[in-house]
Design a protein around this motif. Structure first.
Motif, PDB file in Angstrom:
ATOM      1  N   VAL A 123     -68.577 -27.437  32.823  1.00 60.69           N
ATOM      2  CA  VAL A 123     -69.354 -27.381  31.581  1.00 60.69           C
ATOM      3  C   VAL A 123     -70.838 -27.527  31.879  1.00 60.69           C
ATOM      4  O   VAL A 123     -71.675 -26.797  31.327  1.00 60.69           O
ATOM      5  CB  VAL A 123     -68.879 -28.465  30.594  1.00 60.69           C
ATOM      6  CG1 VAL A 123     -69.835 -28.582  29.405  1.00 60.69           C
ATOM      7  CG2 VAL A 123     -67.464 -28.164  30.108  1.00 60.69           C
ATOM      8  N   GLU A 127     -72.397 -24.047  30.800  1.00 65.53           N
ATOM      9  CA  GLU A 127     -72.607 -24.154  29.361  1.00 65.53           C
ATOM     10  C   GLU A 127     -73.686 -23.194  28.855  1.00 65.53           C
ATOM     11  O   GLU A 127     -73.558 -22.604  27.771  1.00 65.53           O
ATOM     12  CB  GLU A 127     -72.971 -25.591  28.986  1.00 65.53           C
ATOM     13  CG  GLU A 127     -72.877 -25.898  27.520  1.00 65.53           C
ATOM     14  CD  GLU A 127     -72.996 -27.387  27.264  1.00 65.53           C
ATOM     15  OE1 GLU A 127     -72.151 -27.923  26.543  1.00 65.53           O
ATOM     16  OE2 GLU A 127     -73.940 -28.013  27.806  1.00 65.53           O
ATOM     17  N   GLN A 171     -67.637 -28.342  22.249  1.00 63.66           N
ATOM     18  CA  GLN A 171     -67.993 -26.947  22.504  1.00 63.66           C
ATOM     19  C   GLN A 171     -67.945 -26.100  21.231  1.00 63.66           C
ATOM     20  O   GLN A 171     -68.689 -25.132  21.099  1.00 63.66           O
ATOM     21  CB  GLN A 171     -67.071 -26.357  23.577  1.00 63.66           C
ATOM     22  CG  GLN A 171     -67.295 -26.950  24.962  1.00 63.66           C
ATOM     23  CD  GLN A 171     -68.717 -26.721  25.458  1.00 63.66           C
ATOM     24  OE1 GLN A 171     -69.222 -25.605  25.434  1.00 63.66           O
ATOM     25  NE2 GLN A 171     -69.362 -27.787  25.922  1.00 63.66           N
ATOM     26  N   GLY A 177     -69.823 -21.692  22.664  1.00 64.67           N
ATOM     27  CA  GLY A 177     -69.205 -22.747  23.453  1.00 64.67           C
ATOM     28  C   GLY A 177     -68.157 -22.245  24.431  1.00 64.67           C
ATOM     29  O   GLY A 177     -67.619 -21.134  24.304  1.00 64.67           O
TER      30      GLY A 177
END
Length: 250
Positions: A123, A127, A171, A177
């Motif tokens: 992540v 991201e 997310q 997300g």
């Protein structure tokens, strides 16, 4: 090009997933303690294949590898990047009070903590990237139902389910997300199942049921299960924190 990072890829369901990635034409990064002969042979014919030797019980090493791996991967231009936390151990199989402390710690480290560390790094690095980005945490019915003798494994998988739900909420609040789900694959014919069958009823009262699954041919083939799991990874049921059962996905 799509890139897949798969833990526990040297055997069982992980190897089935690796074969499915190869059939799909994706780039595979395989993580396991040891590279099996089957995985090495598969990787030899797969462009861009990378094997990373990693003991997921070593939290400090997991953090180091995750940072380097996802940092380097995120610097490249992928159409899709995917993490599949598949690795797991079932030991200790015994009632509370008779579990070995070291085995308890290893179970939580491999089945839960390492998966969280890898998700965290994925992540952090992906991201802000564009393209399809998804995480599948391989869960278990044992994370959703209690079984005597499996307290550590059940607790670890239940934790993995809840972690997936929490990250999903985070997310979902983002405009683009990372998708995440925890998927229980059903009962698969793996080395873990063989390990379970070696225990006595004093350790695992339901062992005869597990033996019957094997004797009756009720266990799923790892390669078939891996192919279905990869298809589910790319399916529209992977949203933001769903808890899924592969047997219900068709």
């Amino acid at each position: 090009m799509h890139c897949y990072v798969v833990t526990g890829a040297s055997r069982g369901l992980g190897l089935g997933l690796a074969r499915a990635v190869a059939a799909r034409g994706g780039q595979l990064v395989a993580l396991a303690r040891h590279e099996s002969a089957e995985l090495a042979a598969l990787g030899a014919g797969l462009p861009g294949y990378r094997f990373v030797a990693l003991d997921l019980a070593d939290g400090a090493r997991v953090a180091e590898v995750a940072e380097e791996l996802f940092g380097s991967l995120a610097a490249l231009d992928w159409d899709g990047a995917y993490l599949v936390n598949n690795a797991g151990v079932v030991e200790p199989v015994a009632p509370a009070g008779r579990c070995d402390d070291a085995e308890l710690q290893r179970c939580i480290a491999v089945d839960l903590a390492a998966a969280m560390q890898l998700c965290n790094a994925f992540v952090r690095h992906f991201e802000a990237r564009r393209g399809d980005r998804r995480i599948v945490n391989v869960s278990s019915g044992a994370g959703r139902n209690p079984y005597p003798g499996w307290s550590a494994y059940c607790a670890a998988k239940a934790g993995l389910d809840m972690y997936s739900r929490c990250v999903g909420l985070e997310q979902a609040a983002r405009p683009d997300g990372i998708r995440i789900a925890a998927i229980a694959p059903g009962i698969v014919d793996t080395g873990m199942q063989a390990d379970i069958r070696r225990h006595g009823a004093d350790d695992f009262p339901l062992v005869d049921r597990v033996k019957a699954y094997h004797a009756d041919g009720a266990l799923s083939d790892p390669d078939d299960c891996g192919a279905r799991l990869l298809a589910a990874l790319h399916g529209d049921r992977i949203g933001f924190g769903e808890l899924l059962d592969l047997r219900e996905l068709g």
